[in-house]
Design an enzyme around this catalytic site. Sequence first.
Site, short mmCIF file in Angstrom:
data_model
loop_
_atom_site.label_atom_id
_atom_site.label_comp_id
_atom_site.label_asym_id
_atom_site.label_seq_id
_atom_site.Cartn_x
_atom_site.Cartn_y
_atom_site.Cartn_z
N TYR A 85 0.83 -1.21 0.00
CA TYR A 85 0.00 0.00 0.00
C TYR A 85 0.86 1.25 0.00
CZ TYR A 85 -3.86 3.15 0.80
OH TYR A 85 -4.77 4.14 0.64
N PHE A 137 -7.50 22.23 -24.19
CA PHE A 137 -7.80 20.82 -24.34
C PHE A 137 -9.03 20.54 -23.46
CE2 PHE A 137 -7.70 16.28 -23.50
CZ PHE A 137 -7.77 15.85 -24.81
N THR A 138 -9.86 19.63 -23.92
CA THR A 138 -11.18 19.44 -23.28
C THR A 138 -11.10 19.25 -21.77
OG1 THR A 138 -11.02 17.12 -23.92
CG2 THR A 138 -12.29 18.54 -25.37
N ASP A 228 1.72 20.71 -20.11
CA ASP A 228 1.04 19.45 -20.40
C ASP A 228 2.05 18.64 -21.22
OD1 ASP A 228 -0.40 17.34 -21.48
OD2 ASP A 228 -2.27 18.48 -21.56
N LYS A 271 0.09 8.06 -23.27
CA LYS A 271 0.54 8.40 -24.63
C LYS A 271 2.05 8.11 -24.75
CE LYS A 271 -3.46 10.88 -24.42
NZ LYS A 271 -4.32 10.97 -23.22
N ARG A 395 -13.34 16.21 -33.42
CA ARG A 395 -12.64 17.26 -32.67
C ARG A 395 -13.09 18.59 -33.26
NH1 ARG A 395 -10.35 15.54 -27.90
NH2 ARG A 395 -12.59 15.51 -27.89
N PHE A 462 -18.97 15.38 -25.88
CA PHE A 462 -18.58 14.54 -27.03
C PHE A 462 -18.50 13.06 -26.67
CE2 PHE A 462 -14.38 14.10 -25.25
CZ PHE A 462 -14.23 15.27 -24.53
C1 P70 Z 1 -6.91 11.75 -26.43
C2 P70 Z 1 -6.78 11.55 -24.94
C3 P70 Z 1 -5.99 13.03 -23.22
C4 P70 Z 1 -5.24 14.20 -22.81
C5 P70 Z 1 -4.51 14.96 -23.76
C6 P70 Z 1 -3.81 16.10 -23.33
C7 P70 Z 1 -3.04 16.93 -24.31
C8 P70 Z 1 -4.56 15.76 -21.15
C9 P70 Z 1 -5.27 14.62 -21.49
C10 P70 Z 1 -6.06 13.90 -20.45
C11 P70 Z 1 -8.05 11.06 -24.28
C12 P70 Z 1 -9.20 11.97 -24.48
C13 P70 Z 1 -9.50 12.93 -23.53
C14 P70 Z 1 -10.55 13.78 -23.74
C15 P70 Z 1 -11.28 13.69 -24.92
C16 P70 Z 1 -11.01 12.71 -25.84
C17 P70 Z 1 -9.96 11.86 -25.62
N1 P70 Z 1 -6.27 12.77 -24.41
N2 P70 Z 1 -3.87 16.46 -22.05
O1 P70 Z 1 -7.47 10.85 -27.06
O2 P70 Z 1 -5.42 12.73 -20.11
O3 P70 Z 1 -7.06 10.97 -20.83
O4 P70 Z 1 -5.11 10.43 -19.34
O5 P70 Z 1 -7.02 11.73 -18.47
O6 P70 Z 1 -4.46 14.61 -25.05
O7 P70 Z 1 -6.41 12.73 -26.97
P1 P70 Z 1 -6.20 11.40 -19.65
#
Ligand code: P70
Length: 470
Positions: A85, A137-138, A228, A271, A395, A462
């Site tokens: 743990y 970013f979303t 990021d 990634k 996107r 989305f």
């Molecule tokens: C994608 C994934 C995640 C992501 C990222 C960047 C530049 C942070 C994160 C979050 C997954 C995804 C996320 C949201 C919408 C669609 C797809 N991107 N910063 O496919 O990381 O997913 O590990 O929480 O690209 O691009 P995590």
Amino acid sequence: MSKDKYETMGQQFGRRSWAEPWKVKMVEPIKMISQAERKKAAEEAGYNTFLLRSEDVYIDLLTDSGTSAMSDRQWAGIMLGDEAYAGSRNFYHLETAVQEYYGYQFIVPTHQGRGAEHLISQALIEEGDYIPGNMYFTTTRLHQELAGGTFVDVIIDEAHAPQDQHPFKGNVDLQKLQSLIDKVGADKIPYVSLAGTVNMAGGQPVSMANVRALRELCNQHGIRIYLDATRMYENAFFIQEREEGYAGKSIAQILKEFCSYTDGAWMSAKKDNLVNIGGWLAVNHEEVAEKARNMVVVYEGLHTYGGMAGRDMEALAIGIAEGVNDDQVAARVGQVRYLGDLLLAWNIPIVEPIGGHAIFLDAKRFYPHIPQDQFPAQTLAAELYMDSGVRSMERGIVSAGRDPETGGHRYPALELTRLTIPRRVYTQAHMDVVAESIKAIFDAREQTKGLEMVYEPEYLRFFQARFKKL
Ligand code: P70
């Protein structure tokens, strides 16, 4: 067919062919279901590729997130999981790897990227703050908004123009940042949210010159920079390829220099770091690390595992070192380019220059007759799936969501469908199948109609929104 037509792809593009720096040791069978079944599956999924079952997908280019193939050494690492743990030995391996390759001091593990975004946003943002960044970013923006902040886009204008050939379309426009500082005051800006190879802009890099100049400007105003780092290996590749003075440096050297201009980073390790799950936050200021460690135990897990199993941390520590290898990154970006070059040769509209992790189809030029509020990029993703079982991701306007003030759709300049290439998973033949399918739906574009949204969830719509054919 005449014999001289039998040329390898390399020959057709006037170069010597190259191959991936790995060979396949284990395979996962895939199959394509019939067209009638695909149409039914698409309809049942509300024409949202996130709602398809992966078994109904032939070639899955939804995302490069968590979809990489791990190496034999990473799988061996899985067997070395120390599932204590507290104080797992795998955590210390992870900590050392992040310190060695990224250069930050304090490391807090999280279950994935958004876990780290949550920690950093809550630790640093206060109600009424502004967070400038090189395109939203979303998940990043949502965490900043949930912490009481307002995201302000300060990326250069070229990033919003899909055909602009600027080599570093991810750059921050320092004048835009200066104007924001003049307008709201530096004390309302807790940090600049800087992303490597900007995802929503098409995987476009930030130059070393730009991050250096950004550091200087931020120093003048006492503003921190958090990165990021999700796809920083690819960003480093573009610096190596395009920026003067970096051709002779390794990806690892470039990465470390880039990170040295920032105060910390959050990471979706799914990634670049070649694992199926995992993330981390790394910072250079003790007080930020302390806040994050206080919070991680509430939301993720103890500060020495943060939502990951010991074995996951071991695979991650190994993946950090494997992913940064020059041959690995060159082959990865090279495969993305292979697909993009084919499409460009066939005059199919994509975002240029070709980015690091994906090909982005420009749905506004692909379907000029479909208005943006009939979701051209969503339509394109659905059509591609129905044609060949290839899964991609919207996107555009759906991803952009609604403006929290007005409640109306945000209308982003970029309306894109992303074909994201997992690392070490697909072959050149898979890319050929994808390219031919895109060509087929491009040829049928004039008969294609848009979609109507029939269900919309509150957050990150989305992922779960549903559509009907018009
Ligand atoms: C994608 C994934 C995640 C992501 C990222 C960047 C530049 C942070 C994160 C979050 C997954 C995804 C996320 C949201 C919408 C669609 C797809 N991107 N910063 O496919 O990381 O997913 O590990 O929480 O690209 O691009 P995590």
